[in-house]
Motif scaffolding. Structure first.
Motif, short mmCIF file in Angstrom:
data_model
loop_
_atom_site.label_atom_id
_atom_site.label_comp_id
_atom_site.label_asym_id
_atom_site.label_seq_id
_atom_site.Cartn_x
_atom_site.Cartn_y
_atom_site.Cartn_z
N VAL A 1 0.84 -1.20 0.00
CA VAL A 1 0.00 0.00 0.00
C VAL A 1 0.87 1.26 0.00
O VAL A 1 0.58 2.23 -0.71
N LEU A 2 1.95 1.25 0.78
CA LEU A 2 2.82 2.43 0.84
C LEU A 2 3.54 2.64 -0.49
O LEU A 2 3.70 3.79 -0.94
N CYS A 3 3.99 1.56 -1.12
CA CYS A 3 4.63 1.69 -2.43
C CYS A 3 3.63 2.13 -3.49
O CYS A 3 3.98 2.84 -4.44
N TRP A 4 2.38 1.73 -3.33
CA TRP A 4 1.31 2.18 -4.22
C TRP A 4 1.15 3.69 -4.09
O TRP A 4 1.10 4.42 -5.09
N ARG A 5 1.09 4.17 -2.86
CA ARG A 5 0.91 5.61 -2.65
C ARG A 5 2.10 6.41 -3.16
O ARG A 5 1.93 7.52 -3.68
#
Length: 500
Positions: free
Chosen positions: A243-247
């Motif tokens: 999720v953090l890499c997506w953001r």
């Protein structure tokens, strides 16, 4: 006097954060050892660097944990079922030396065990750890002597794991090495370190977190895959990282991490899976077939119900709860006013797994200690949580003493044990709430308040957002980071004047 907003970034980056100046509880507690640290400790000009001091403290606390097990070492494991509970010194290690065939030279996963268990119910890398300790255990003397030696050999190997953990935590946040002292001094860490073999997975996970913080995505993945080959929980860290890499749009680095994790897990597991599938799969089938057990809120429900839920129903409900909480964490990560730190979400996801699981063994606290320190290095909150965990540690052994003492009923009755479980659950929920508050109000985050963005974030540290949901995607023009040289709201980046 320049404010935090007007301090040059280079000053923030060069000054280590001292807990005795940054944390009131730490400052007051330091009076027992002569007061807050001075300039030489700050600059590390002597041999006594923070990491070395913390490693020695951790070894000292580990040794105290061994002393706490002394009543059992001198007979409690062998000559009385209840004495190992009344002295709170129980350990799986000596019992499983004979109970899982190591005393008889059986090969884990390949050789069947006598009784109902059939095969070793641990992941492959933990089984390798157990087998290596068995090789190092002298085979002479009585079975009691061999079990004592087996526990001591394992204790020595686990002490190395403990030292690795505190060193990795101390180095993950480069400007906050003294946060590792929280891990070293954690009472629940010392009390539970030699109950089982969990420290192996914790050490590999802490090493993986350090590699990610250093920007080494592939090494992170390899170590996380090895950690998952020792215990299941580390694989959950890939969720918040996704999720953090997506953001932040860091798909390349996430791909390296995922690929490294899959390959290293397969390298360890495939040989055993191929040649001894029944033995390899025992861990996974045992986890599914295991009923509601100690430490979970499911046990409170079962023991207060005339018609307890079946194991299959609990498995389904627990899975749904985990998925619901994971979805909530994902929404939090994508809508937070500022991208959460990796350690914050890593702690939350592991805590969710523990809170919703159908069993909570006292050594599971080891999974959370390093992540809790990286997520919220606040002494007050950490010690509140640790007090709850120590209370549970004592509660479960007193409850087992009660159930094994026959008509004497020495120990803690069922209702009292339920209160101990509730205290553990409330302590964990409290710490989760503090972390969530830090995410929603980043100005309250002690790590970011000191001038950092995401020290454990590696490539995420200081990166701009490319995908944000909710109000954070359209912040007011005056919004700015309070502690960083650049501001990242959605895809916009604004410069902050840091001139003196």
């Amino acid at each position: 006097m320049p404010s935090a907003e007007s301090t040059p970034a280079s000053v923030h980056e060069s000054e280590p954060v001292l807990p005795t100046k940054d944390d009131e509880v730490s400052r007051n507690g330091s009076e027992f050892i002569g007061g807050p640290l001075g300039r030489r400790a700050l600059l590390g000009t002597s041999w006594w660097t923070p990491v070395r001091i913390i490693a020695l403290v951790a070894i000292g606390m580990f040794a105290l944990g061994l002393v706490q097990k002394a009543p059992c070492y001198n007979g409690g494991w062998f000559f009385g079922a209840s004495s190992q509970y009344t002295h709170a010194c129980y350990s799986d290690i000596p019992h499983l030396y004979q109970g899982r065939g190591f005393a008889d030279g059986l090969v884990p996963y390949f050789d069947k065990l006598p009784g109902d268990m059939q095969y070793l119910e641990y992941p492959v890398l933990t089984g390798v750890f157990m087998e290596v300790a068995a090789w190092l255990t002298p085979g002479s003397g009585s079975i009691q002597d061999q079990e004592q030696w087996y526990w001591m050999v394992n204790a020595g190997m686990l002490m190395v794991c403990a030292a690795v953990i505190v060193v990795c935590v101390s180095r993950t946040h480069a400007r906050r090495p003294w946060d590792g002292l929280l891990v070293a001094l954690a009472p629940a860490f010392a009390l539970t370190a030699t109950i089982n073999w969990d420290l192996l997975a914790v050490a590999l996970t802490a090493s993986a977190m350090l590699m990610w913080a250093r920007g080494r995505s592939l090494a992170f993945g390899v170590l996380l895959g090895l950690a998952t080959a020792a215990k299941l929980y580390p694989v959950f860290l890939l969720g918040p990282l996704f999720v953090l890499c997506w953001r932040a749009g860091k798909w390349r680095d996430f791909g390296k991490a995922l690929g490294g994790a899959v390959v290293s897990w397969l390298v360890v597991n495939l040989p055993v899976m191929f040649f001894a599938f029944d033995g390899w799969s025992k861990f996974y089938t045992f986890s599914q077939e295991r009923g509601v057990d100690f430490g979970s809120f499911w046990l409170i429900l079962a023991q207060n119900s005339a018609d307890p839920l079946s194991t299959e129903t609990v498995n389904t409900l627990a899975m749904l709860l985990v998925l619901l909480c994971c979805a909530g964490i994902a929404v939090l990560a994508l809508t937070a006013p500022r991208r959460p730190r990796f350690a914050q979400l890593a702690f939350l996801i592991v805590a969710v797994f523990i809170l919703t699981n159908k069993v909570y063994s006292p050594q599971y606290v080891l999974w959370m200690v390093p992540l809790a320190v990286l997520a919220r290095p606040k002494w007050r909150d950490f010690l509140i949580w640790q007090a709850c965990e120590v209370a549970y540690f004592l509660g479960i052994w007193m409850y087992l003493a009660y159930t094994t003492s026959g008509n004497a009923h020495k120990g803690l009755p069922t209702d009292g044990y339920h209160w101990a479980i509730g205290l553990h659950l409330l302590g964990t929920v409290y710490l989760c709430a503090m972390v969530v508050r830090d995410i929603l109000m980043p100005e309250r985050d002690v790590v970011r308040r000191a001038g950092d963005d995401d020290p454990s974030g590696g490539v995420l540290d200081g990166a701009a957002d490319v995908f944000v949901l909710g109000p954070a995607a359209h912040p007011p023009r005056h919004a700015a980071h309070f502690d960083g040289p650049q501001v990242e709201w959605g895809g916009d980046r604004e410069s902050t004047d840091r001139s003196l």
